[in-house]
Scaffold this active site. Structure first.
Site, PDB file in Angstrom:
ATOM      1  N   TYR A 157       8.565   1.196  10.752  1.00 53.13           N
ATOM      2  CA  TYR A 157       8.876   2.285   9.828  1.00 53.13           C
ATOM      3  C   TYR A 157      10.345   2.663   9.908  1.00 53.13           C
ATOM      4  CZ  TYR A 157       3.832   3.144   9.375  1.00 53.13           C
ATOM      5  OH  TYR A 157       2.488   3.024   9.133  1.00 53.13           O
ATOM      6  N   HIS A 167      -6.295  -1.989   3.224  1.00 50.65           N
ATOM      7  CA  HIS A 167      -6.124  -0.766   2.451  1.00 50.65           C
ATOM      8  C   HIS A 167      -5.055  -0.954   1.383  1.00 50.65           C
ATOM      9  CE1 HIS A 167      -2.777  -0.496   5.162  1.00 50.65           C
ATOM     10  NE2 HIS A 167      -2.535   0.792   5.025  1.00 50.65           N
ATOM     11  N   GLU A 205       7.717   1.318   4.974  1.00 51.43           N
ATOM     12  CA  GLU A 205       7.140   0.487   6.020  1.00 51.43           C
ATOM     13  C   GLU A 205       7.317  -0.994   5.696  1.00 51.43           C
ATOM     14  OE1 GLU A 205       2.815  -0.196   8.309  1.00 51.43           O
ATOM     15  OE2 GLU A 205       2.898   0.871   6.398  1.00 51.43           O
ATOM     16  N   HIS A 248       4.417   7.436   3.145  1.00 49.51           N
ATOM     17  CA  HIS A 248       5.234   6.226   3.102  1.00 49.51           C
ATOM     18  C   HIS A 248       4.745   5.252   2.041  1.00 49.51           C
ATOM     19  CE1 HIS A 248       2.047   4.748   5.947  1.00 49.51           C
ATOM     20  NE2 HIS A 248       2.236   3.611   5.307  1.00 49.51           N
ATOM     21  N   HIS A 270      -0.967  -1.463  14.379  1.00 53.39           N
ATOM     22  CA  HIS A 270      -1.862  -0.357  14.068  1.00 53.39           C
ATOM     23  C   HIS A 270      -3.246  -0.592  14.674  1.00 53.39           C
ATOM     24  CE1 HIS A 270       0.527   2.041  11.357  1.00 53.39           C
ATOM     25  NE2 HIS A 270       0.749   1.038  10.526  1.00 53.39           N
ATOM     26  N   HIS A 278       0.831  -1.201   0.000  1.00 56.30           N
ATOM     27  CA  HIS A 278       0.000   0.000   0.000  1.00 56.30           C
ATOM     28  C   HIS A 278       0.865   1.250   0.000  1.00 56.30           C
ATOM     29  CE1 HIS A 278       0.679  -0.505   4.423  1.00 56.30           C
ATOM     30  NE2 HIS A 278       0.709   0.824   4.410  1.00 56.30           N
TER      31      HIS A 278
END
Length: 320
Positions: A263, A205, A273, A222, A254, A159
């Site tokens: 990260y 996502h 990430e 990112h 998360h 993503h």
């Protein structure tokens, strides 16, 4: 029972590739291959084309020599040539003027445009699949190449997170024109949306949109590649430590997406990430989750405090 339900669009299938700019192409290419675990498939003086071991396409990342770091463009692949034509018509109907590009590496003609939010994007269908050379064929024919991990062993492109001045406006464009499905959004106060997490199919996502804190647009927060498990994220932390790559934050979990994360910054300054897990959404009438705090005031699911740099750093960096 009646409800307002918008017919979903499935013309755009996946995040196909990204182009990152870097002021130190040699160092960035070395880091992405030796530390992050990608593979070089082609290169010239100004560009290096890379892929992860489980990407079925020839290339999912291109590094471009540039004076500044940041996003060159992001490419979204459609499900068919007909879908590509429909999305181009929708983009132009939305008032955006783009252009056809037919000299891209690893895929066919693409329609390049500047999306709401200031980022260069393209949509395309024809793509070159990766074919393992002799001696590197996989034992299982449903894998693109033989499993030969090195470094973090990033598995596949996952993503991208983009900073945008107006999250609702950018989100609406992505939903209505490209067919993204809103999964979660962050709204600290009523009518103040500062983040949106959207996907194309069933992932948590493919695209995150977060509010740009400065008076600018088109910046990258990112880029994320996935690994196979949480344990691989922990292993990545050790690999970064041993190779002198400073960890910005993580490993942790998360709240939104429930993905396990880590990260770092690559040598060119772009945030990258390492991501594992995340929820998968199979219900067709998913109701977007609205968050009004960072998970009860915490920066992540387990209470890990996100550093100030996570909110302040983006590429290209702001002038001092």
């Amino acid at each position: 029972m009646t409800s307002v339900y918008r017919e979903p669009l499935y013309d755009v299938a996946q995040l196909g590739h990204t182009e990152l700019r870097t002021p130190d192409l040699e160092a960035s290419a070395r880091w992405f291959t030796e530390v992050y675990g990608l593979y070089t498939v082609a290169e010239d003086r100004d560009r290096v084309h890379l892929r992860a071991w489980n990407d079925d396409v020839l290339s999912s990342l291109t590094l471009v020599a540039s004076e500044q770091s940041g996003l060159g463009h992001v490419g979204w692949r459609t499900v068919s040539p007909q879908a590509l034509d429909r999305r181009v018509a929708a983009i132009e109907a939305a008032g955006l003027e783009g252009r056809w590009v037919d000299d891209s590496f690893g895929h066919g003609r693409a329609y390049r445009f500047t999306a709401v939010g200031g980022h260069e994007m393209e949509v395309y269908f024809e793509t070159e699949k990766y074919r393992a050379p002799a001696g590197e064929e996989p034992a299982l024919p449903n894998q693109p190449q033989r499993y030969d991990p090195h470094g973090v062993a990033a598995t596949r492109i996952d993503h991208i997170n983009l900073l945008v001045p107006d999250v609702p406006a950018s989100r609406a464009f992505q939903e209505e024109v490209l067919g993204f499905k809103l999964r979660e959004r962050l709204e600290p106060t009523p009518d103040t949306e500062v983040g949106a997490w959207l996907s194309l199919m069933t992932k948590a996502h493919d695209l995150a949109l977060t509010r740009e804190p400065a008076d600018t647009d088109g910046r990258l927060h990112h880029l994320a590649y996935a690994v196979e498990s949480r344990e691989d994220v922990l292993k990545a932390a050790d690999i970064f430590m041993e190779n002198g790559t400073a960890i910005e934050v993580g490993p942790a979990k998360h709240s939104r997406t429930q993905g396990f994360f880590l990260y770092v910054y690559e040598p060119g300054g772009n945030r990258v990430e390492v991501f594992a897990g995340g929820i998968h959404i199979h219900t067709p009438d998913w109701e977007p989750v609205v968050w009004n705090t960072e998970s009860g005031g915490r920066g992540s699911a387990w209470g890990t405090v996100m550093p100030a740099s996570f909110m302040q750093h983006a590429t290209p960096p702001l002038p001092v």
